[in-house]
Design a protein around this motif. Structure first.
Motif, PDB file in Angstrom:
ATOM      1  N   VAL A 375       0.967  -1.191   0.039  1.00  0.00           N
ATOM      2  CA  VAL A 375      -0.034  -0.002  -0.049  1.00  0.00           C
ATOM      3  C   VAL A 375       0.669   1.365  -0.051  1.00  0.00           C
ATOM      4  O   VAL A 375       1.597   1.215   0.828  1.00  0.00           O
ATOM      5  N   LYS A 376       0.807   2.111  -0.775  1.00  0.00           N
ATOM      6  CA  LYS A 376       1.360   3.259  -1.091  1.00  0.00           C
ATOM      7  C   LYS A 376       0.794   4.227  -0.025  1.00  0.00           C
ATOM      8  O   LYS A 376      -0.243   4.163   0.760  1.00  0.00           O
ATOM      9  N   ALA A 377       1.756   5.168   0.434  1.00  0.00           N
ATOM     10  CA  ALA A 377       1.479   6.146   1.547  1.00  0.00           C
ATOM     11  C   ALA A 377       0.416   6.915   0.780  1.00  0.00           C
ATOM     12  O   ALA A 377       0.051   7.431  -0.341  1.00  0.00           O
ATOM     13  N   GLY A 378      -0.794   7.165   1.955  1.00  0.00           N
ATOM     14  CA  GLY A 378      -2.196   7.706   1.574  1.00  0.00           C
ATOM     15  C   GLY A 378      -3.060   7.014   0.878  1.00  0.00           C
ATOM     16  O   GLY A 378      -4.203   7.527   0.736  1.00  0.00           O
ATOM     17  N   GLN A 379      -2.815   5.886   0.468  1.00  0.00           N
ATOM     18  CA  GLN A 379      -3.723   5.024  -0.032  1.00  0.00           C
ATOM     19  C   GLN A 379      -4.518   4.339   1.068  1.00  0.00           C
ATOM     20  O   GLN A 379      -4.152   3.915   2.117  1.00  0.00           O
ATOM     21  N   THR A 380      -5.670   3.448   0.695  1.00  0.00           N
ATOM     22  CA  THR A 380      -6.520   2.847   1.207  1.00  0.00           C
ATOM     23  C   THR A 380      -6.482   1.340   0.926  1.00  0.00           C
ATOM     24  O   THR A 380      -6.707   0.899  -0.307  1.00  0.00           O
ATOM     25  N   VAL A 381      -6.200   0.350   1.681  1.00  0.00           N
ATOM     26  CA  VAL A 381      -6.287  -0.894   1.550  1.00  0.00           C
ATOM     27  C   VAL A 381      -7.458  -1.589   2.338  1.00  0.00           C
ATOM     28  O   VAL A 381      -7.582  -1.335   3.496  1.00  0.00           O
ATOM     29  N   ALA A 382      -8.462  -2.354   1.816  1.00  0.00           N
ATOM     30  CA  ALA A 382      -9.481  -2.977   2.335  1.00  0.00           C
ATOM     31  C   ALA A 382      -9.208  -4.521   2.483  1.00  0.00           C
ATOM     32  O   ALA A 382      -8.782  -5.115   1.593  1.00  0.00           O
ATOM     33  N   LEU A 383      -9.571  -5.122   3.838  1.00  0.00           N
ATOM     34  CA  LEU A 383      -9.543  -6.502   4.080  1.00  0.00           C
ATOM     35  C   LEU A 383     -10.881  -7.391   4.053  1.00  0.00           C
ATOM     36  O   LEU A 383     -11.680  -6.793   4.908  1.00  0.00           O
ATOM     37  N   VAL A 384     -11.056  -7.967   3.197  1.00  0.00           N
ATOM     38  CA  VAL A 384     -12.408  -8.747   2.984  1.00  0.00           C
ATOM     39  C   VAL A 384     -12.333 -10.347   3.181  1.00  0.00           C
ATOM     40  O   VAL A 384     -11.093 -10.745   2.980  1.00  0.00           O
ATOM     41  N   GLY A 385     -13.342 -10.715   3.839  1.00  0.00           N
ATOM     42  CA  GLY A 385     -13.256 -12.204   3.825  1.00  0.00           C
ATOM     43  C   GLY A 385     -14.235 -12.537   4.885  1.00  0.00           C
ATOM     44  O   GLY A 385     -14.685 -11.962   5.725  1.00  0.00           O
ATOM     45  N   ALA A 386     -14.506 -14.124   5.044  1.00  0.00           N
ATOM     46  CA  ALA A 386     -15.421 -14.563   5.987  1.00  0.00           C
ATOM     47  C   ALA A 386     -14.787 -14.441   7.508  1.00  0.00           C
ATOM     48  O   ALA A 386     -13.485 -14.215   7.559  1.00  0.00           O
ATOM     49  N   THR A 387     -15.455 -14.661   8.443  1.00  0.00           N
ATOM     50  CA  THR A 387     -15.074 -14.521   9.875  1.00  0.00           C
ATOM     51  C   THR A 387     -14.135 -15.785   9.896  1.00  0.00           C
ATOM     52  O   THR A 387     -14.055 -16.856   9.704  1.00  0.00           O
ATOM     53  N   GLY A 388     -12.833 -15.533  10.468  1.00  0.00           N
ATOM     54  CA  GLY A 388     -11.739 -16.289  10.596  1.00  0.00           C
ATOM     55  C   GLY A 388     -10.800 -16.467   9.749  1.00  0.00           C
ATOM     56  O   GLY A 388      -9.961 -17.081   9.715  1.00  0.00           O
ATOM     57  N   ALA A 389     -10.911 -15.448   8.442  1.00  0.00           N
ATOM     58  CA  ALA A 389     -10.029 -15.439   7.347  1.00  0.00           C
ATOM     59  C   ALA A 389      -8.596 -15.049   7.609  1.00  0.00           C
ATOM     60  O   ALA A 389      -7.839 -15.019   6.947  1.00  0.00           O
ATOM     61  N   GLY A 390      -8.553 -14.070   8.815  1.00  0.00           N
ATOM     62  CA  GLY A 390      -7.448 -13.524   9.157  1.00  0.00           C
ATOM     63  C   GLY A 390      -7.230 -12.155   9.125  1.00  0.00           C
ATOM     64  O   GLY A 390      -6.203 -11.288   9.133  1.00  0.00           O
ATOM     65  N   LYS A 391      -8.215 -11.205   9.185  1.00  0.00           N
ATOM     66  CA  LYS A 391      -8.414  -9.831   8.931  1.00  0.00           C
ATOM     67  C   LYS A 391      -7.831  -9.208  10.172  1.00  0.00           C
ATOM     68  O   LYS A 391      -6.991  -8.322   9.981  1.00  0.00           O
ATOM     69  N   SER A 392      -8.567  -9.471  11.256  1.00  0.00           N
ATOM     70  CA  SER A 392      -7.892  -8.783  12.732  1.00  0.00           C
ATOM     71  C   SER A 392      -6.391  -9.116  12.745  1.00  0.00           C
ATOM     72  O   SER A 392      -5.608  -8.533  13.270  1.00  0.00           O
ATOM     73  N   SER A 393      -6.161 -10.381  12.441  1.00  0.00           N
ATOM     74  CA  SER A 393      -4.445 -10.946  12.757  1.00  0.00           C
ATOM     75  C   SER A 393      -3.674 -10.063  11.956  1.00  0.00           C
ATOM     76  O   SER A 393      -2.603  -9.679  12.364  1.00  0.00           O
ATOM     77  N   THR A 394      -4.040  -9.662  10.652  1.00  0.00           N
ATOM     78  CA  THR A 394      -3.363  -8.691   9.826  1.00  0.00           C
ATOM     79  C   THR A 394      -3.148  -7.669  10.494  1.00  0.00           C
ATOM     80  O   THR A 394      -1.896  -7.070  10.328  1.00  0.00           O
ATOM     81  N   VAL A 395      -4.009  -6.975  10.893  1.00  0.00           N
ATOM     82  CA  VAL A 395      -3.678  -5.560  11.656  1.00  0.00           C
ATOM     83  C   VAL A 395      -3.122  -5.594  12.971  1.00  0.00           C
ATOM     84  O   VAL A 395      -2.463  -4.801  13.472  1.00  0.00           O
ATOM     85  N   ASN A 396      -3.298  -6.695  13.733  1.00  0.00           N
ATOM     86  CA  ASN A 396      -2.623  -6.915  14.818  1.00  0.00           C
ATOM     87  C   ASN A 396      -1.246  -7.104  14.910  1.00  0.00           C
ATOM     88  O   ASN A 396      -0.422  -6.474  15.779  1.00  0.00           O
ATOM     89  N   ILE A 397      -0.682  -7.700  13.895  1.00  0.00           N
ATOM     90  CA  ILE A 397       0.851  -7.712  13.690  1.00  0.00           C
ATOM     91  C   ILE A 397       1.533  -6.469  13.327  1.00  0.00           C
ATOM     92  O   ILE A 397       2.815  -6.422  13.401  1.00  0.00           O
ATOM     93  N   LEU A 398       0.804  -5.815  12.362  1.00  0.00           N
ATOM     94  CA  LEU A 398       1.262  -4.497  11.886  1.00  0.00           C
ATOM     95  C   LEU A 398       1.740  -3.666  13.321  1.00  0.00           C
ATOM     96  O   LEU A 398       2.530  -3.101  12.892  1.00  0.00           O
ATOM     97  N   SER A 399       0.909  -3.485  14.355  1.00  0.00           N
ATOM     98  CA  SER A 399       1.276  -3.000  15.470  1.00  0.00           C
ATOM     99  C   SER A 399       2.210  -3.566  16.250  1.00  0.00           C
ATOM    100  O   SER A 399       2.409  -3.247  17.544  1.00  0.00           O
ATOM    101  N   ARG A 400       2.549  -5.010  15.915  1.00  0.00           N
ATOM    102  CA  ARG A 400       3.400  -5.802  16.843  1.00  0.00           C
ATOM    103  C   ARG A 400       2.701  -6.213  18.078  1.00  0.00           C
ATOM    104  O   ARG A 400       3.442  -6.206  19.280  1.00  0.00           O
ATOM    105  N   PHE A 401       1.729  -6.133  18.212  1.00  0.00           N
ATOM    106  CA  PHE A 401       0.895  -7.043  19.221  1.00  0.00           C
ATOM    107  C   PHE A 401       1.376  -8.215  19.383  1.00  0.00           C
ATOM    108  O   PHE A 401       1.216  -8.930  20.492  1.00  0.00           O
ATOM    109  N   TYR A 402       1.482  -9.013  18.180  1.00  0.00           N
ATOM    110  CA  TYR A 402       1.878 -10.201  18.079  1.00  0.00           C
ATOM    111  C   TYR A 402       3.037 -10.267  17.244  1.00  0.00           C
ATOM    112  O   TYR A 402       3.038  -9.424  16.421  1.00  0.00           O
TER     113      TYR A 402
END
Length: 596
Positions: A375-402
């Motif tokens: 994703v380039k600076a200033g752009q928007t990326v959307a994560l879609v998928g069914a429950t359990g697809a890994g969307k929340s996990s993707t953003v959790n690792i970005l902030s190094r919570f895991y």
């Protein structure tokens, strides 16, 4: 629950506790000096009473009696002052040390990784931070220093008794071995009982915390009676543990009284026999002094067992508290990179992630598998998928919570592990669907008590997201107390406050969990405007549940079972006629059915 090993206690652990006494070294030294002085002065009064009886009362010396009476009153006042000061100082040391330790524990807990909280009941941590710490305070106020004072008092009394009459002392001390045996049995039994009490306290706190927090679920499903029965069982176990400890006390104290009475009986028998002898072998004043000595002797001996267990319970609490402090579940913060400006370009490069952070991970345990997108600076990326697809996990690792197991995540071309952790997280604002608000004012919930954020900035941000008017209508406006978890606000209002919170921190990267899935249409329109304000000029990651909200995204990533199935723009993905197209058709056909 952890238990103290061995018959006594861990000296190394005691040293760690006393590390927190160092800042109060002078108070501690003064307390020890007063403890010694108290032990030395305590036997003087009984000896003076016996001396007065033999040399002034029996001889009819009234002036000498008055002088000795005045001396004993002065001595009593001095002893009381010393006792008061010593008690005050020991409690001051204990509470001061515990204050510092509690701050350290809270600071450490607040920095632990989310993985630790996934595995540890919150009620257990509350027990560690509150009641277990209080048992450590007892080490000073009722434990170690008090034990030292009692031991010194016993030694001084016995020495004085031997000095006055060694034969009579030996007679009086004949029952002491029985007392020592009884004390040892009591000490072992009460230790186990106290450990059971601490275990049940933790269980009680855990159950209460979880069920009070989830009280709405209990009431929704009419589970009050069932949960009441469960609580009764836990509470009964706690009651039984306390009854067992009280039972040991109810046996031990009468045994001590019996042994004390036996010692007193031997004193009277031997003393009377000696007094009746001609000439007198023992003076009446000596017998009187020894009667007082016996009371003074058996009281600290009786309390030593209790205080030793208080010390042990403090050690149990210390072991549990230091176990939390020794937990290495903190995110490694070895990075030092903290540039003045951050653009916000994000790159996921062949990232693999599992919530199993320690040990070997097999492929089935990965929740994200070979994730790559940019994703380039200033752009928007959307994560879609069914429950359990890994969307929340993707953003959790970005902030190094895991932490990721394989692959690299970069921001502006730099590995996120090279950034200073606080710097990294302060540049990423996350707005969750489940908004958490503290029991505090609206302004404090927005700023999180950050003194660098002015009230004017809060008001300006509230106006930008369209929340100023509703806040002003509340009693007290921005100083309205929202109560715990924002119970007095609607879900839409709480969501708007979370947007203001994100905006005042001026993040470079914005993470949005879909916030319009559980609000009415009017509030949804207001929130959509707030989202547009938030996303202006920022790199945004949107976890999308409603596909209608992400059609303008620069990149849409379709996740399924932790893998990227498709990625591209809305129109490009529709043309693929794949996962995204099926999700889109399914969602909009259901909307059409609902509207028909």
């Amino acid at each position: 629950m952890s238990k103290i090993t061995g018959d006594t206690f861990n000296v190394g652990l005691l040293k760690r506790v006393f590390e927190y006494v160092k800042p109060y070294r002078n108070i501690f030294i003064a307390s020890v000096v007063l403890t010694i002085a108290l032990a030395a002065i305590t036997p003087v009064r009984p000896w003076l009473i016996g001396y007065t009886l033999d040399h002034f009362i029996l001889e009819g010396n009234y002036s000498g009696l008055v002088e000795m009476t005045i001396l004993m009153i002065v001595l009593l006042v001095v002893q009381s002052i010393i006792q008061y000061t010593q008690t005050l100082l020991t409690n001051t040391i204990g509470q001061s040390a515990i204050r510092d330790l509690r701050v350290n524990v809270f600071n450490h807990i607040s920095r632990l990784r989310l993985k630790y909280f996934d595995q540890t009941p919150i009620g257990q941590l509350i027990t560690r931070t509150v009641s277990d710490l209080e048992t450590i305070a007892d080490i000073f106020s009722e434990g170690l220093i008090a034990m030292i004072g009692d031991l010194l008092q016993v030694i001084v009394i016995i020495c004085v008794m031997f000095y006055i009459d060694w034969e009579l002392t030996l007679v009086v001390l004949l029952p002491i071995p029985f007392l020592m045996i009884a004390t040892r049995i009591f000490q072992k039994s009460i230790k186990v009982a106290f450990q059971e009490i601490r275990t049940e306290v933790a269980n009680l706190n855990t159950y209460l915390q979880e069920h009070i927090s989830g009280i709405s679920i209990i009431q929704y499903f009419a589970r009050e009676d069932q949960e009441y029965k469960k609580f009764k069982k836990i509470n009964s176990r706690y009651r039984d543990a306390n009854i067992r400890s009280n039972w040991y006390y109810s046996i031990f104290f009468p045994v001590v009284e019996l042994i004390s009475a036996l010692s007193l009986g031997l004193l009277i028998w031997y003393g009377s026999k000696s007094i009746l002898a001609k000439p007198l072998d023992v003076q009446p004043g000596t017998i009187t002094s020894f009667i007082l000595f016996i009371n003074m002797l058996f009281r600290p001996i009786r309390e030593l067992a209790d205080k030793f267990n208080t010390l042990q319970m403090g050690m149990v609490g210390a072991e549990r508290v230091f176990k939390v402090l020794d937990t290495q579940e903190t995110t490694l913060n070895k990075g030092t990179f903290a540039p003045a400006q951050l653009q916000g370009a994000i790159n996921f490069d062949k990232v693999w992630f599992s919530y199993i952070q320690d040990g070997k991970v097999n492929e089935e345990q990965y929740v994200l598998k070979d994730i790559s997108f940019e994703v380039k600076a200033g752009q928007t990326v959307a994560l879609v998928g069914a429950t359990g697809a890994g969307k929340s996990s993707t953003v959790n690792i970005l902030s190094r919570f895991y932490e990721t197991q394989r692959g690299t995540i970069r921001i502006d071309g730099i590995d996120i592990k090279d950034y200073e952790l606080n710097y990294l997280r302060s540049r990423i604002a996350t707005v969750l669907q489940d908004v958490f608000l503290f029991s505090d004012t609206i302004v404090n919930n927005i700023t999180l008590n950050n003194p660098t954020i002015s009230f004017e900035e809060v008001v300006e941000a509230a106006k930008k997201v369209g929340a100023h008017d509703f806040i002003e209508r509340l009693p007290g406006g921005y100083h309205y107390n929202v109560m715990e978890r924002g119970a007095t606000l609607s879900s839409g209002q709480a969501q708007l406050i979370s947007f203001i919170r994100a905006l005042v921190y001026q993040p470079v990267i914005l993470v949005l969990d879909e916030a319009t899935s559980s609000v009415d249409t009017e509030t949804e329109m207001l929130i959509q405007k707030a989202i547009e304000q938030l996303m202006k000029g920022r790199t945004s990651i949107v976890i999308a549940h409603r596909l209608s909200t992400i059609q303008k995204a620069d990149l849409i990533v379709v996740l399924d079972k932790g893998e990227i199935k498709e990625k591209g723009t809305h129109q490009a993905l529709l043309k693929m006629n794949g996962y995204y197209k099926r999700l889109y058709d399914l969602q909009f056909s259901s909307v059409g059915i609902a509207n028909s």
